[in-house]
Motif scaffolding. Sequence first.
Motif, PDB file in Angstrom:
ATOM      1  N   THR A   5       0.814  -1.290   0.129  1.00  0.00           N
ATOM      2  CA  THR A   5      -0.167   0.233  -0.299  1.00  0.00           C
ATOM      3  C   THR A   5       1.003   1.426   0.067  1.00  0.00           C
ATOM      4  O   THR A   5       2.002   0.946   0.681  1.00  0.00           O
ATOM      5  N   ILE A   6       0.504   2.321  -0.289  1.00  0.00           N
ATOM      6  CA  ILE A   6       1.115   3.300  -0.939  1.00  0.00           C
ATOM      7  C   ILE A   6       0.802   5.180  -0.886  1.00  0.00           C
ATOM      8  O   ILE A   6      -0.376   4.927  -1.458  1.00  0.00           O
ATOM      9  N   CYS A   7       1.637   5.472   0.219  1.00  0.00           N
ATOM     10  CA  CYS A   7       1.186   6.996   0.240  1.00  0.00           C
ATOM     11  C   CYS A   7       2.563   7.996  -0.295  1.00  0.00           C
ATOM     12  O   CYS A   7       3.324   7.231  -0.196  1.00  0.00           O
ATOM     13  N   SER A  14      -1.515   4.938   3.795  1.00  0.00           N
ATOM     14  CA  SER A  14      -1.295   3.857   3.469  1.00  0.00           C
ATOM     15  C   SER A  14      -1.131   2.930   4.865  1.00  0.00           C
ATOM     16  O   SER A  14      -1.009   1.573   4.284  1.00  0.00           O
ATOM     17  N   ILE A  39       5.646   6.855  -1.243  1.00  0.00           N
ATOM     18  CA  ILE A  39       5.955   6.536  -3.265  1.00  0.00           C
ATOM     19  C   ILE A  39       7.400   6.743  -2.785  1.00  0.00           C
ATOM     20  O   ILE A  39       8.054   5.827  -3.820  1.00  0.00           O
ATOM     21  N   VAL A  42       8.551   2.571  -3.177  1.00  0.00           N
ATOM     22  CA  VAL A  42       8.029   1.845  -3.817  1.00  0.00           C
ATOM     23  C   VAL A  42       9.157   1.291  -4.868  1.00  0.00           C
ATOM     24  O   VAL A  42       8.483  -0.040  -4.883  1.00  0.00           O
ATOM     25  N   THR A  54      -3.078   1.581  -4.263  1.00  0.00           N
ATOM     26  CA  THR A  54      -2.819   3.179  -4.067  1.00  0.00           C
ATOM     27  C   THR A  54      -3.872   4.146  -4.533  1.00  0.00           C
ATOM     28  O   THR A  54      -4.887   3.761  -5.032  1.00  0.00           O
ATOM     29  N   SER A  55      -3.667   5.925  -4.168  1.00  0.00           N
ATOM     30  CA  SER A  55      -4.713   6.459  -4.879  1.00  0.00           C
ATOM     31  C   SER A  55      -3.610   7.003  -6.286  1.00  0.00           C
ATOM     32  O   SER A  55      -3.375   7.030  -6.380  1.00  0.00           O
ATOM     33  N   PHE A  58      -1.185   9.307  -6.956  1.00  0.00           N
ATOM     34  CA  PHE A  58       0.375   8.218  -7.161  1.00  0.00           C
ATOM     35  C   PHE A  58       1.374   7.540  -8.497  1.00  0.00           C
ATOM     36  O   PHE A  58       2.099   7.050  -8.759  1.00  0.00           O
TER      37      PHE A  58
END
Length: 90
Positions: A5-7, A14, A39, A42, A54-55, A58
Motif C-alpha cells: 500500500t502506497i501513500c 497507506s 512513494i 516504492v 494506492t490513490s 501516485f
Amino acid sequence: MKIVTICGAGIGSSGILKVNAERVLRSLDIEATVVAADIASVKHVAADAQIILTSAEFVDAIGKTFADVIVVENYFDTDELRSKLEAALA
C-alpha cells in the motif's frame, strides 16, 4: 503473495489501506503479506509485489512495475477494496 500500500509518507493513508486490505483478505481466506510504504521507496519495497494499492495521485510516480496497480477511491470502503482485489486475483 505480497501486496504493498502506497501513500506520500508511508504512515497515514497507506496504513489505513493496509489494515483494511488485511481485513478483506482474511474474509476472502487469502494469505498475503501486506506492507505499507511511502512513494519514495516504492521501487525497492514493491519490487517483488504482486499488487500495489494506492490513490490515483501516485500512479504516475510508481512508474513501470510488474505488479497490478489498483487505484482505491475510498480507503474506508471495504466493499470497493474487496471487489477490486477479487478482480485482480481472479
